[in-house]
Design an enzyme around this catalytic site. Structure first.
Site, PDB file in Angstrom:
ATOM      1  N   HIS A   7     -11.733  -1.323 -55.714  1.00 21.63           N
ATOM      2  CA  HIS A   7     -12.853  -2.133 -56.196  1.00 21.63           C
ATOM      3  C   HIS A   7     -12.846  -3.510 -55.554  1.00 21.63           C
ATOM      4  CE1 HIS A   7      -9.703  -3.256 -59.240  1.00 21.63           C
ATOM      5  NE2 HIS A   7     -10.241  -4.465 -59.110  1.00 21.63           N
ATOM      6  N   HIS A  79     -11.318 -10.998 -55.828  1.00 24.82           N
ATOM      7  CA  HIS A  79     -10.258 -10.255 -55.155  1.00 24.82           C
ATOM      8  C   HIS A  79     -10.745  -8.874 -54.731  1.00 24.82           C
ATOM      9  CE1 HIS A  79      -9.554  -8.784 -59.370  1.00 24.82           C
ATOM     10  NE2 HIS A  79      -9.229  -7.657 -58.753  1.00 24.82           N
ATOM     11  N   GLU A 130      -5.205  -7.182 -54.846  1.00 25.43           N
ATOM     12  CA  GLU A 130      -4.596  -6.432 -55.941  1.00 25.43           C
ATOM     13  C   GLU A 130      -4.216  -5.065 -55.401  1.00 25.43           C
ATOM     14  OE1 GLU A 130      -5.652  -4.796 -60.459  1.00 25.43           O
ATOM     15  OE2 GLU A 130      -7.277  -5.475 -59.158  1.00 25.43           O
TER      16      GLU A 130
END
Length: 134
Positions: A7, A79, A130
């Site tokens: 994502h 992010h 991440e």
């Protein structure tokens, strides 16, 4: 080592308005708000055919998103999240290459119920990364 893009996270100043924009203007499938107290955020996932968008909104005064929104009042990309098969092996390899893992270095459970780690943006061209174990 990294797998597919899981994502892209966007910090937003108004979660309801951002969700409605994706739902109404773009015709996207928008999930329900989900509080993530361990991370200090409320998230909404937008499902796309090839990935997801994660809308981030501060949950409480100590939310890390508050500082981001203070610098970017209209919101913005916060992010990117990549999938990894083994988050501990990925962490150890990254540390060996000089990358900094944020926090204690131990994975936390993320919004998908899977272990996650964050990598320092200064080590990845200004982008907070991440990693999520799949």
């Amino acid at each position: 080592m990294i797998g597919r893009l899981n994502h892209v996270a966007i910090a937003v100043p108004d979660l309801e308005a951002a969700s409605a924009q994706y739902r109404n203007a773009l015709g996207a499938t928008v999930g329900e708000p989900q509080d993530e107290p361990d991370h200090g955020v409320t998230v909404v996932f937008i499902e796309l055919p090839n990935t997801k968008i994660e809308l981030l909104y501060p949950l409480g005064e100590d939310s890390p998103i508050n500082g981001f929104l203070a610098k970017n009042p209209a919101g913005g990309i916060h992010h990117v999240c990549y999938e990894v098969e083994d988050i501990i092996a990925a962490r150890d390899h990254l540390k060996e290459t000089g990358a900094r893992v944020l926090g204690s270095g131990e994975p936390k459970i993320g919004a998908h119920g899977k272990p996650v780690l964050f990598l320092h943006p200064k080590d990845f061209n200004g982008c907070l990364v991440e990693l999520e174990q799949v």
